[in-house]
Design an enzyme around this catalytic site. Sequence first.
Site, PDB file in Angstrom:
ATOM      1  N   CYS A  65      36.122  31.456  50.492  1.00 60.12           N
ATOM      2  CA  CYS A  65      35.774  30.241  49.768  1.00 60.12           C
ATOM      3  C   CYS A  65      34.016  30.281  49.796  1.00 60.12           C
ATOM      4  CB  CYS A  65      36.428  28.948  50.187  1.00 60.12           C
ATOM      5  SG  CYS A  65      38.206  29.060  50.151  1.00 60.12           S
ATOM      6  N   GLU A  75      40.652  21.838  49.086  1.00 66.61           N
ATOM      7  CA  GLU A  75      39.436  22.494  48.962  1.00 66.61           C
ATOM      8  C   GLU A  75      39.901  23.642  48.013  1.00 66.61           C
ATOM      9  OE1 GLU A  75      37.412  25.608  49.360  1.00 66.61           O
ATOM     10  OE2 GLU A  75      38.388  25.759  51.322  1.00 66.61           O
TER      11      GLU A  75
END
Length: 539
Positions: A325, A291
Amino acid sequence: MGNYRIPFPGNEPVWGYAPGSPERENLIKAIAELKKTRIDIPMVIGGKEVRTGNPIKITAPHNHALELGQSYQGGKNEVQMAVEAALKAKKEWAEFPWEDRAAIFLKAADLLAGPYRYIMNAATMLGHSKNVFQAEIDAVCELVDFFRYNTYFTQVIYDIQPDNAKNIWDRLDYRPLEGFVFAVTPFNFVSIGGNLPTAPAIMGNTVVWKPASSVVYTAHFIMRILKEAGLPDGVINLVTARGADVGEMILKNENLAGIHFTGSTAVFQTMWRTVGENIARYKTYPRIVGETGGKDFIFVHNSADVDEVATAITRGAFEYQGQKCSAASRAYIPKSLWPKVKERVLLDLKQIKMGDVEDFSNFVNAVIDKSAYETIVEYIEYAKKSSEAEIISGGKYDSSKGYFIEPTVVVTTNPHFRLMEEEIFGPVMTIFVYEDSEFEKTLDICDKTSPYALTGAIFSKDRSAVIKAMRVLRNAAGNFYINDKPTGAVVGQQPFGGSRASGTNDKAGSLLNMIRWTSPRAIKENFVPPKDYRYPFMG
């Protein structure tokens, strides 16, 4: 022996830390204790503490004068030691009964939720510059949830077994990967730091763990908890080394079985490229789970509630200084709502306080380090000089005491403005105001503007508008929110991850991630084997 079951875990409750509460007083004591204790943090390889002649001073991001301890920079020798330790521990750990592996991480969860709660929160506040709420939901609750849910998902995976024909017993043996797993973790979430090495370990893998150099401080406490919970030596090996040494000694190692990564897109792509270049070298095809980042959006329809939108912008963009994020960093707002949304957001930002984590009234604290600070400042200065943008709030910064940057709101006339497209990873929200009649056109722009596809949100009271947004933006976000900010995914509720440039979308906090760390073996047992090669059709 028995068919052991893990109770359904549920999520760890978030404590309030209100003024006068016992937990607040205990946390203040833990902060004071850490501040007066300079911690020496070694690498942990094969259960042994390893130090080199290259110590690195650790200071608080919000207070350069507050020295928390020191860590050590390893090199090729330490990386090789970690790989060898992981391989040495592999056989015994892979043969551990699954319930005994699970017991270790369930105990780690209880240790973290109990006796380590205050010290872990204090370490996160000081080492990451998180306020108490951001520390609590990350370093305690989410990491506890990862430990508990991941062991539960392991049981669920093992329960997935095939059907059987007459006289046949078919079953699946869920083996750990053959080799070692390399876990690379970021600075922004302690829970990610704890999850990436332990998820493969729960499935029977051994791991080399490289945390971000800026947050070895909290990684140290994770290792301490795992040790106390009974994790055998060599199962998880904590190393701090330069990227070049890691690439040479780990990514080219024939025994590399998997990569569990959270970090920058550029680093992940470089790692993937290195794996591709060495694919014929490996004993098995490495599992690559990653990720990377996002350019997360809030999209507003003209039927939306102004206060709900403004709160989502303030919380979604500026909690933990935008260093998530999932943090909202671009917004699309209809012209008819913009004056009221602007008024409410500016009011919020006028009231927000910024400063040291020990002042619990501060909503915003410092960004993580000098490199991040300078990158964010460059974007702010770019906006200041651009004829296509206007800073309507914030825009100031100061690194004299700590790395402080004001929550900054930029309004642009160009939906493809640089700050609308590029990940900043800081407290900067860029807004594009669109004509109400161009809702669907602007949805399409939102979908095609950024290479990322991590999180996003639609705000609307009109269900038909929600349906349109859901359709157009279906691939624009792996985690999509309706009338909620695009941050705050909870383990077991919203499995987290995105695709496109945001990663492999293997959904941390779910069975989908855990099953990546096993290599199933199908076993067929014939209770009544045939004794004649001839089939009936041959008669």
